[in-house]
Design an enzyme around this catalytic site. Structure first.
Site, PDB file in Angstrom:
ATOM      1  N   SER A  55       0.832  -1.193   0.000  1.00  0.00           N
ATOM      2  CA  SER A  55       0.000   0.000   0.000  1.00  0.00           C
ATOM      3  C   SER A  55       0.874   1.253   0.000  1.00  0.00           C
ATOM      4  O   SER A  55       1.644   1.464  -0.933  1.00  0.00           O
ATOM      5  CB  SER A  55      -0.960  -0.039   1.191  1.00  0.00           C
ATOM      6  OG  SER A  55      -1.976   0.921   1.066  1.00  0.00           O
ATOM      7  N   ASP A  69     -10.147  -5.346  -3.623  1.00  0.00           N
ATOM      8  CA  ASP A  69      -9.512  -4.334  -2.779  1.00  0.00           C
ATOM      9  C   ASP A  69     -10.400  -3.090  -2.726  1.00  0.00           C
ATOM     10  O   ASP A  69     -10.715  -2.494  -3.758  1.00  0.00           O
ATOM     11  CB  ASP A  69      -8.137  -3.993  -3.370  1.00  0.00           C
ATOM     12  CG  ASP A  69      -7.280  -3.131  -2.468  1.00  0.00           C
ATOM     13  OD1 ASP A  69      -7.817  -2.198  -1.847  1.00  0.00           O
ATOM     14  OD2 ASP A  69      -6.065  -3.388  -2.407  1.00  0.00           O
ATOM     15  N   HIS A 121      -7.514  -5.822   0.491  1.00  0.00           N
ATOM     16  CA  HIS A 121      -6.299  -5.031   0.702  1.00  0.00           C
ATOM     17  C   HIS A 121      -5.431  -5.523   1.863  1.00  0.00           C
ATOM     18  O   HIS A 121      -4.339  -5.009   2.061  1.00  0.00           O
ATOM     19  CB  HIS A 121      -6.697  -3.568   0.954  1.00  0.00           C
ATOM     20  CG  HIS A 121      -5.587  -2.583   0.813  1.00  0.00           C
ATOM     21  ND1 HIS A 121      -4.973  -2.298  -0.394  1.00  0.00           N
ATOM     22  CD2 HIS A 121      -4.958  -1.786   1.734  1.00  0.00           C
ATOM     23  CE1 HIS A 121      -4.036  -1.379  -0.219  1.00  0.00           C
ATOM     24  NE2 HIS A 121      -4.008  -1.049   1.060  1.00  0.00           N
TER      25      HIS A 121
END
Length: 285
Positions: A151, A230, A263
């Site tokens: 991320s 995600d 995610h």
């Protein structure tokens, strides 16, 4: 001679050791924490070292606890190093008002705007100070270094790797913020840390860096994994923009898209072994 860091705790793990440490960092002008997995092969000599950059709200503990990387790293003889995601405990105005800026959200840049510029210098901290500490005090082979992250940390890994091919020989990312100049997280962070100068933004944007690369054939291939369930994919991550940039410049990118994965670390742990073997194949050549 005394160590330039404090050992918080150490834990036996797959024949090696997971350790958590704290030191006074000159680059951030404050105490910083980091974690290291030292594989059993390090007892016989220096080993390849892989730096992991975590995402928003995470700490140096997140990767070591959640990613499930130590078993394969022990098999491959790879050291794993995970820094914290920002300076902490500074009581700067606004540092804890939101989860995507300030504490836990350093974005791996060297801030130029007040009050962040004195402490929020994570780019310098990771690429220079932490790396030098690891090379000097742990059995890491600095000539065989790679970088990966998730991320915000995936953004950091791509940027640090692309900007420093002489340091990082292998690069990969999990669900990275691939074009931060074009998403809310990145615009907020870059505006706060770097100000209005978009020329500064460009040097911390993987998509823009990939577009500008002229020697793509001499750069390590990128591995990126992205879950299609995600929740941040459409608004924040934009891996398709990185893909297009790599196609234009000739930079080799393997972008794998996975149906049903979100995610979080359930996804990361699912593809972690692939990433470790990707790095090992390159670093052990």
């Amino acid at each position: 001679m005394s160590q330039p860091f404090e050992t918080i705790s150490q834990h036996r793990c797959f024949g090696g050791t997971v350790g958590f440490y704290r030191h006074q960092a000159a680059s951030t002008a404050c105490a910083m924490r980091f974690a290291v997995f030292t594989p059993p092969q390090a007892r016989a000599g220096r080993v390849p070292v892989l730096y992991y950059l975590a995402g928003l709200t995470c700490t140096e503990e997140t990767f070591m606890i959640k990613a499930g990387a130590q078993r394969v790293a022990a098999e491959l003889g790879m050291m794993l190093v995970a820094p914290d995601t920002s300076p902490r405990g500074l009581n700067l105005p606004g540092e804890s008002e939101s989860w995507d800026f300030g504490v836990g959200a350093g974005f791996y840049v060297d801030a130029t705007e007040s009050p962040w510029s004195k402490h929020f210098r994570m780019y310098r901290y990771v690429t220079q100070e932490l790396r030098e500490l690891i090379a000097a005090h742990f059995p890491a082979d600095a000539a065989r270094s790679g970088i990966f992250g998730h991320s915000m940390g995936g953004h950091g890994a791509l940027v640090l790797g692309l900007r420093n091919p002489d340091i990082y020989r292998s690069i990969s990312a999990f669900a990275p913020v691939a074009a931060p100049s074009q998403c809310p997280w990145g615009k907020k962070a870059f505006g706060g840390y770097l100000g209005a100068d978009h020329g500064q933004w460009a040097q911390y944007d993987a998509t823009q860096l990939a577009t500008a690369i002229k020697d793509a054939g001499r750069r390590p291939p990128l591995l990126v994994d992205q879950g299609l369930a995600d929740q941040f994919l459409a608004e924040q991550l934009h891996p398709h923009l990185l893909e297009q940039a790599c196609q234009r410049s000739g930079l080799k990118l393997t972008l794998r898209r996975h149906e049903g994965y979100d995610h979080g670390y359930y996804f990361i742990s699912t593809v972690m072994e692939d990433h470790l073997r990707h790095h090992a194949q390159i670093l052990n050549r």
